[in-house]
Design an enzyme around this catalytic site. Structure first.
Site, PDB file in Angstrom:
ATOM      1  N   SER A 136      -9.671   1.881   2.982  1.00  0.00           N
ATOM      2  CA  SER A 136      -8.782   2.610   2.100  1.00  0.00           C
ATOM      3  C   SER A 136      -7.787   1.737   1.339  1.00  0.00           C
ATOM      4  O   SER A 136      -7.267   2.174   0.313  1.00  0.00           O
ATOM      5  CB  SER A 136      -8.015   3.662   2.908  1.00  0.00           C
ATOM      6  N   LYS A 194       0.853  -1.196   0.000  1.00  0.00           N
ATOM      7  CA  LYS A 194       0.000   0.000   0.000  1.00  0.00           C
ATOM      8  C   LYS A 194       0.887   1.244   0.000  1.00  0.00           C
ATOM      9  O   LYS A 194       1.922   1.271   0.676  1.00  0.00           O
ATOM     10  CB  LYS A 194      -0.887  -0.030   1.256  1.00  0.00           C
ATOM     11  N   SER A 249      -9.784  -0.472   7.141  1.00  0.00           N
ATOM     12  CA  SER A 249      -9.166  -0.272   5.823  1.00  0.00           C
ATOM     13  C   SER A 249      -8.463  -1.488   5.230  1.00  0.00           C
ATOM     14  O   SER A 249      -8.124  -1.482   4.048  1.00  0.00           O
ATOM     15  CB  SER A 249      -8.181   0.894   5.877  1.00  0.00           C
TER      16      SER A 249
END
Lengths: 486, 95
Positions: A154, A79, A178
């Site tokens: 996210s 990420k 997330s």
């Protein structure tokens, strides 16, 4: 080797170890896969092809010397909130468009030491604030199961990449869901470890009392393998806990006979889609069939307050953490003025997107003179109540079972500009970060071809319990073997 | 809980966030709406309950002060929007 894109970590490892494939070959086919599907999925902020092939060649050398750990030569996706030395790290924000970290996050260092190959950095909601990747300052990632829908967020880029076979695994970060919400939406496995289990050094901070890094993988075995690599105390993160790290793979292949599972009724919220409720019923029946003793109607009465608690505490901490973006040391810097204050205000006005600004405003308000007691302190006290209810539940139950999300993945644009509607999609995952306990999302079926996730929650540092239940369920159902057609 | 225009401007100033007229109106409305939803907490009895600042019991972590390698000056300055030799360049602080 017709479909290398769908290899799990442990399958790739078996092929690498027995020299049926080299890491360079595997990495090449992953990069080719990214080239062919990522224009549709848009999971990647940055693809690090040259670096990946270099690292793969090094891994092959190690393997030739007989050194082949579970992650040696295995390609992964990180990420874009995790600092990678020499590799652009944007947090999907214009603020960090050209930021090249001078150091690696501890988890990156650990994965490199284990021989991982870095394929690239995954798209996300800006500064990890969001539930759909629609808050990325660059583009929205698409759900590989239905490209008109969002992958969750996210960590939506990480989840979509894994589901679409653009990497063997990914890391995400989870502040209010997330990792788990996008894992559920993309039908993969995502674990938020106990607060303090994994070092956050080099994780770009959002809400420091809630943030955790965790694995996003194709099955439960892979999540255990990644946890073995990234867990443990780190001197550079003083909130990481000095707690022995077990070999998590030893929790796999065990039965769950006699385990006590509770189903908290507050998680079956109003507005939950009937298909999700039905899938949960089927999943719970499966757990009973596997020998667990299930008690329904368990109550965690403060759960309905979790949303308000979260959206006071997380923005408050964010407003402090994001004060560092002043246009002086790194990041975007507004140049059209000689006034220091104006430069700072304009830097933040043009560098941050609307959701980030909204949360900074909210947090600044909750911490400001005259409102601190009514909002921030009050939220911290209700946080204690939520924690205590989990503590009490875990005196009686080994784990709690809930849906990961009240709905299947929604359409891009569906929530429009209604922040509260978006916040509600995390209603089942937020309380877990508030309490600091570990929880996993694993695939639990589909409704009209759209994924449904099941959340398994355990007490602090009981990830082994989670892995044991998750693996037993996964082996009995086989949902993890389903792949989207991209 | 309706935020006035002055309150929105005050918060923006505290947060050092530049705002357009549109932003003031837009954020003002949304923040008011969100804060209204937070009112539910007022009804929760927290008498005698200690606040939780973070979820684990780790506190006052100490370590020995040992000299170890750190980032070079070049690495520290590499991302600076403006630099002057070995310094970050900023605008005048005294106006």
């Amino acid at each position: 080797m017709t479909h290398p894109e769908h290899l799990t970590i442990h399958e790739a490892h078996d092929l690498l170890k027995s020299k049926q494939i080299s890491s360079v070959e595997l990495t090449r086919s992953m990069l080719k896969r990214i080239e062919s599907v990522d224009p549709k999925v848009k999971a990647f902020m940055t693809v690090t092809g040259d670096l990946a092939l270099q690292q793969a060649a090094q891994a092959d050398k190690k393997i030739a010397e007989g050194e082949c750990g579970p992650l040696t030569g295995v390609p992964g996706v990180m990420k874009d909130v995790l600092c990678t030395k020499g590799v652009r790290t944007t947090c999907s924000s214009k603020m960090l468009e050209h930021f090249i970290p001078p150091y690696n996050a501890t988890v990156i260092e650990k994965l490199y030491a284990n021989g991982m190959v870095l394929l690239g950095k995954a798209n996300m909601d800006e500064f990890a604030m969001g539930s759909s990747t629609e808050n990325s300052a660059y583009f929205t990632t698409h759900n590989p199961w239905d490209l008109t829908r969002i992958p969750g967020g996210s960590s939506g880029g990480s989840a979509a990449a894994v589901a679409a076979g653009e990497g063997c695994f990914a890391l995400g970060s989870d502040t209010g869901g997330s990792i788990r919400q996008p894992a559920g939406f993309c039908s993969i496995t995502g674990l938020k470890p106990t607060y303090g289990r994994v070092s956050r050094y080099g994780l770009i901070a959002f809400a420091s009392s809630l943030d955790q890094i965790g694995p996003m993988t194709k099955d439960v075995t892979d999540a255990a393998i990644v946890m073995n690599a990234i867990s443990g105390r780190d001197e550079r993160d003083s909130t990481s806990v000095d707690c022995p790290v077990p070999d998590f793979t030893r929790s796999l292949n065990k039965d769950i006979k006699g385990m006590r599972l509770g189903i908290p009724k507050e998680y079956f919220v109003e507005g939950m889609q009937p298909e999700v409720a039905a899938a949960m019923e089927t999943a719970i029946a499966k757990l009973e069939e596997l020998g667990a003793s299930v008690e329904r109607g368990v109550s965690l009465p403060s759960t309905p307050y979790a949303l308000a608690v979260y959206y006071i505490i997380a923005p408050s901490e964010a407003s402090a953490n994001l004060a560092r973006y002043d246009g002086v040391k790194y990041g975007f810097s507004f140049q059209g003025t000689d006034s220091m204050w104006e430069a700072m205000e304009k830097t933040r006005q043009f560098g941050f997107g609307p959701e980030v600004k909204r949360r900074i405003m909210l947090g600044t308000y909750a911490l400001s003179a005259g409102y601190y007691d009514a909002y921030y302190l009050k939220a911290q006290k209700v946080r204690t109540l939520i924690r205590m209810e989990f503590d009490k539940a875990f005196e009686k139950y080994d784990a709690l079972i809930t849906p990961t999300s009240p709905t299947v993945p929604f359409k891009a644009g569906e929530k429009g500009d209604d922040p509260l509607a978006m916040y509600l999609s995390d209603v089942c995952t937020l309380p877990i970060n508030i309490a600091g306990v570990p929880a996993i999302s694993i695939p639990a079926g589909f409704a009209s071809g759209l994924p449904i996730g099941m959340q398994i929650i355990a007490k602090p540092f009981a990830e082994e319990t989670i892995f044991r239940i998750a693996h037993a369920y996964e082996q009995a159902t086989g949902w993890q073997k389903m792949n989207p057609k991209v | 809980m309706k935020l006035s225009r002055e309150e929105v401007l005050h918060i923006a100033a505290l947060a050092k966030l530049g705002m357009t007229e549109d932003d003031i109106h837009h954020f003002g409305g949304q923040l008011s709406n969100i804060l209204e939803n937070f009112e539910v907490l007022k009804g929760v009895d927290t008498e005698g309950i200690q606040p939780t600042a973070q979820a684990n019991s780790v506190c006052n972590v100490m370590r020995d002060d040992v000299i170890a390698p750190s980032l070079s000056q070049e690495e520290v300055l590499a991302n600076a929007p403006k630099r002057d030799g070995e310094f970050f360049r900023i605008r005048p602080v005294m106006e």
